[in-house]
Scaffold this motif. Structure first.
Motif, PDB file in Angstrom:
ATOM      1  N   SER A  21      -7.109   4.356   7.407  1.00 45.16           N
ATOM      2  CA  SER A  21      -7.569   5.748   7.332  1.00 45.16           C
ATOM      3  C   SER A  21      -8.961   5.925   7.924  1.00 45.16           C
ATOM      4  O   SER A  21      -9.215   6.888   8.656  1.00 45.16           O
ATOM      5  N   ALA A  87     -13.370   9.077   0.422  1.00 41.34           N
ATOM      6  CA  ALA A  87     -12.421  10.189   0.533  1.00 41.34           C
ATOM      7  C   ALA A  87     -13.167  11.525   0.574  1.00 41.34           C
ATOM      8  O   ALA A  87     -12.857  12.402   1.401  1.00 41.34           O
ATOM      9  N   THR A  88     -14.145  11.695  -0.312  1.00 41.09           N
ATOM     10  CA  THR A  88     -14.934  12.931  -0.342  1.00 41.09           C
ATOM     11  C   THR A  88     -15.705  13.121   0.956  1.00 41.09           C
ATOM     12  O   THR A  88     -15.760  14.229   1.513  1.00 41.09           O
ATOM     13  N   PHE A  91     -13.362  14.194   3.749  1.00 46.74           N
ATOM     14  CA  PHE A  91     -12.960  15.590   3.538  1.00 46.74           C
ATOM     15  C   PHE A  91     -14.085  16.531   3.982  1.00 46.74           C
ATOM     16  O   PHE A  91     -13.844  17.536   4.668  1.00 46.74           O
ATOM     17  N   LEU A 168      -8.427  16.018   6.455  1.00 41.82           N
ATOM     18  CA  LEU A 168      -7.845  16.279   5.140  1.00 41.82           C
ATOM     19  C   LEU A 168      -6.784  15.233   4.790  1.00 41.82           C
ATOM     20  O   LEU A 168      -6.761  14.686   3.675  1.00 41.82           O
ATOM     21  N   ILE A 169      -5.911  14.933   5.745  1.00 39.77           N
ATOM     22  CA  ILE A 169      -4.854  13.935   5.521  1.00 39.77           C
ATOM     23  C   ILE A 169      -5.479  12.560   5.262  1.00 39.77           C
ATOM     24  O   ILE A 169      -5.071  11.833   4.350  1.00 39.77           O
ATOM     25  N   THR A 172      -7.012  12.357   1.839  1.00 42.63           N
ATOM     26  CA  THR A 172      -5.961  12.282   0.814  1.00 42.63           C
ATOM     27  C   THR A 172      -5.420  10.862   0.682  1.00 42.63           C
ATOM     28  O   THR A 172      -5.215  10.357  -0.431  1.00 42.63           O
ATOM     29  N   GLY A 175      -7.910   8.800  -1.108  1.00 41.76           N
ATOM     30  CA  GLY A 175      -7.881   9.185  -2.517  1.00 41.76           C
ATOM     31  C   GLY A 175      -6.719   8.533  -3.253  1.00 41.76           C
ATOM     32  O   GLY A 175      -6.860   8.086  -4.400  1.00 41.76           O
ATOM     33  N   ILE A 176      -5.569   8.453  -2.594  1.00 47.45           N
ATOM     34  CA  ILE A 176      -4.402   7.783  -3.185  1.00 47.45           C
ATOM     35  C   ILE A 176      -4.694   6.303  -3.410  1.00 47.45           C
ATOM     36  O   ILE A 176      -4.342   5.723  -4.442  1.00 47.45           O
TER      37      ILE A 176
END
Length: 410
Positions: A21, A87-88, A91, A168-169, A172, A175-176
């Motif tokens: 990611s 993740a934040t 985003f 965004l993807i 996410t 985050g997962i």
């Protein structure tokens, strides 16, 4: 399935997600900066370097801090903070409306970056010294696999969905990965010894500086990253020189870049296992010589296929270095300060990430791109000589060195 094995599989899977990611956004970062205003090419190129590099600068200073906190409170909380923090950050990158705003977000991302190095330290702390090399080599396969697929997938998503949705993807997915750590990971905290000694940060730093092997390994860690990153920004230009007149330069550069990762992926576990059986110093010395032998001919190739094959073999050599150096840290550092010691090792890795591109750019500017391979090769020889000299010296117990430094500076 026992707890240790489950933890390993979770960490390996989350490393794949996080590495994949975070590298998704790399192919279009400069294009994203370009979309934030009407800028000149020079402005975009300058800020691309700053925005990319500031994350590593912040991470360089924060890695030992996170390591020291992990020694006190455990690695799992740090992995959770890093996971949700990254993740934040990603985003927020998708919501940036100025280059300065993007720069500050990347700076914040550097503060919380360290998921993969922390996961290496976590698995190392849960693994016996006798099998650390094989285990860490296997673990590296997860992050390397992610870096192979991430850039390609990120480029495809940016074309299909646009920059904002790609951020965004990506956020996410990370985050997962963090949620897997929250609900799946169970850290086995080893009880503190009654006679366990609490070392001040200054004592640990002085101890590392006076422990020949640990200091040498950290310098080698930086040299490995310099060797990897010195040519990366220039690789597409070198491929363009070798394939003059070809329209698919970006694709061919991607294939050439991925060849190193494939070699890394195929042999990291093998090198780690060999280190467990014959000694990490011997394997690290061999890998440094192999890296030298495979990087020098890259300066003299005349066809792209020759470069790809040599990059593949170079990846075979480099692939064993990180698990081997991490296993050495596991062997030498007392368990009570292992996170902090590995944090300093991570700082050296990030230092290499920062110096590498600048080093490659300066060398290529003076004597050409092909010369970068030769100069980088001499760095690997220098690292081998440092290691050889260290092996010839009397052995040092790190705890004895720490106590000596504590008495000296008390």
């Amino acid at each position: 399935m026992d707890t240790q094995k489950r933890n390993f599989y979770i960490i390996m899977f989350t490393n794949f997600l996080v590495a994949g990611s975070t590298t998704m956004i790399m192919p279009f970062l400069s294009l994203y900066i370009e979309s934030l205003g009407n800028f000149s090419d020079e402005y975009v190129q300058r800020w691309s370097g700053l925005v990319f590099g500031v994350t590593f600068v912040a991470a360089l200073f924060m890695s030992p801090v996170w390591g020291r906190i992990a020694d006190k409170y455990g690695f799992k909380p740090i992995l959770i903070i890093n996971g949700f923090g990254i993740a934040t950050s990603i985003f927020l990158m998708g919501t940036a409306d100025s280059v300065l705003g993007l720069f500050l977000i990347r700076l914040f991302m550097g503060i919380v970056t360290g998921f993969i190095p922390t996961s290496l330290a976590f698995v190392s702390s849960q693994t016996s010294k006798e099998t650390a090399g094989k285990t860490l080599g296997t673990l590296q396969m997860g992050s390397v696999s992610g870096t192979l697929f991430g850039p390609v997938l990120g480029g495809l998503m940016a074309d299909a969905f646009g920059f904002t949705y790609t951020f965004l993807i990506t956020a996410t997915i990370i985050g997962i990965a963090a949620l897997f750590v929250v609900f799946g990971l169970k850290e086995i905290r080893k009880p503190k010894r009654k006679d366990a000694h609490v070392y001040a940060r200054s004592t640990v730093i002085h101890g590392i500086l006076h422990h020949r092997l640990l200091l040498n390994v950290m310098i080698i860690t930086a040299l490995i990253q310099i060797g990897n990153f010195s040519i990366q920004p220039l690789l597409s230009l070198y491929v363009a020189e070798l394939t003059e007149g070809t329209a698919q330069v970006a694709f061919l550069a991607g294939v050439t870049f991925s060849a190193t990762g494939v070699g890394n992926l195929l042999f990291a576990r093998l090198w780690g296992r060999l280190g467990d059986s014959v000694g990490y110093e011997k394997i690290l010395g061999l890998l440094l010589l192999l890296a030298f032998l495979f990087i020098i001919p890259q300066a003299f190739v005349t066809e792209l296929w020759q470069l790809i094959i040599l990059r593949l073999f170079f990846g075979v050599a480099v692939g064993g270095m990180i698990p081997t150096t991490t296993a050495l840290m596991r062997r030498e550092a007392p368990i009570d300060i292992q996170g902090e010691v590995m944090g300093y090792n991570t700082s050296f890795r990030f230092l290499g990430n920062i110096v590498g591109p600048m080093f490659g750019g300066i060398v290529s500017g003076f004597i050409g791109i092909s010369s970068v391979f030769i100069v980088t090769g001499t760095l690997f020889v220098l690292a081998f000589l440092f290691l050889w000299y260290t092996k010839k010296q009397p052995g040092q117990d790190f705890e004895d060195v720490l106590l000596e430094q504590e008495l000296k500076h008390s």
